[in-house]
Design an enzyme around this catalytic site. Structure first.
Site, PDB file in Angstrom:
ATOM      1  CE  LYS A 279      -3.048   6.173  -3.447  1.00  0.00           C
ATOM      2  NZ  LYS A 279      -1.694   5.692  -3.769  1.00  0.00           N
TER       3      LYS A 279
HETATM    4  C1  E4P Z   1      -0.144   4.191  -1.012  1.00  0.00           C
HETATM    5  O1  E4P Z   1      -1.128   4.138  -1.695  1.00  0.00           O
HETATM    6  C2  E4P Z   1       1.149   4.773  -1.453  1.00  0.00           C
HETATM    7  O2  E4P Z   1       1.299   4.516  -2.830  1.00  0.00           O
HETATM    8  C3  E4P Z   1       2.331   4.170  -0.770  1.00  0.00           C
HETATM    9  O3  E4P Z   1       1.995   3.197   0.155  1.00  0.00           O
HETATM   10  C4  E4P Z   1       3.400   5.119  -0.379  1.00  0.00           C
HETATM   11  O4  E4P Z   1       4.457   4.402   0.238  1.00  0.00           O
HETATM   12  P1  E4P Z   1       5.907   5.019   0.457  1.00  0.00           P
HETATM   13  O5  E4P Z   1       5.883   5.858   1.677  1.00  0.00           O
HETATM   14  O6  E4P Z   1       6.792   3.817   0.644  1.00  0.00           O
HETATM   15  O7  E4P Z   1       6.248   5.807  -0.783  1.00  0.00           O
END
Ligand code: E4P
Length: 217
Positions: free
Chosen positions: A83
């Protein structure tokens, strides 16, 4: 639509994997911190529970250092998906890794133009954050619809991974638009199973069944 769970809690992941409905996992540095465990160790354990893509995020900001971190992470298991943030260095890293056949999830996407760049960089997944978009008064789902339209116009293979999902309506809307994947916290995925009329219906059927005096088998 593929279902990923957004957590680094291995117990929650194992519970959901048992349903047979889990297609992958996403983590981020905040979720790793919450899990309170060694990053590489927890990613390795998750990869052993779920055979689908498991996103592990680099924390470096420059391309060279991102590549060094990715090198360590991609050796953890074949199903690790690296990522990277949606920055110039993140997309350079995406291009390099995807050219070598490594899955890449480009995260922190907040505009359709950013998603277009990620697709051109060969990303396996683009992660638009709908909840955080809604939080600042924009329509997160309109962003998903725009990305769907653009990707279909050019037949990009990058999968739209709806992230920052906060409630079941986000998932419903994402499915109606035709997003490829959604990632949500375990609590939100569990909500999808529930309906008060299902519970009421089961109670009614079981009460009548008891009155019938029958058993199966
Ligand atoms: C996606 O890969 C992220 O880890 C995640 O969805 C972030 O979500 P949040 O805005 O609830 O922290």
């Amino acid at each position: 639509m593929k279902f990923f769970v957004d957590t680094a809690d291995t117990k929650e992941i194992a519970d959901l994997a048992e349903t047979g409905l889990l297609d992958g996992v996403t983590t981020n540095p905040s979720l790793i911190h919450k899990a309170g465990r060694d990053f590489v160790e927890v990613v390795k354990e998750i990869c052993g529970i779920v055979p689908g893509p498991v996103s592990a995020e680099v924390v470096a900001l420059d391309h060279k250092e991102m590549m060094r971190e990715a090198e360590i992470l991609r050796k953890v298991a074949d199903n690790v998906c690296i990522k990277v943030p949606l920055t110039i260095d993140g997309l350079k890293t995406c291009k390099a890794l995807s050219s070598e056949g490594t899955m890449v999830n480009v995260t922190l996407c907040f505009s359709a133009n950013q998603a277009l760049l990620a697709a051109k960089a060969g990303a396996s997944f683009i992660s638009p954050f709908v909840g955080r978009h809604d939080d600042i008064g924009f329509d997160g789902m309109a962003l998903i619809a725009d990305i769907r339209l653009i990707y279909d116009n050019y037949d990009f293979g990058t999968e739209i991974l709806v992230a920052s999902v906060r409630h079941p309506i986000h998932i419903l809307e994402a499915a109606k638009i035709g997003a490829d994947v959604m990632t949500a916290p375990p609590s939100v995925i569990k909500m999808l199973f529930n309906h008060p009329l299902t519970d009421k219906g089961i109670q009614g059927f079981l009460a009548d069944w008891a009155k019938s005096g029958q058993t199966i088998g």
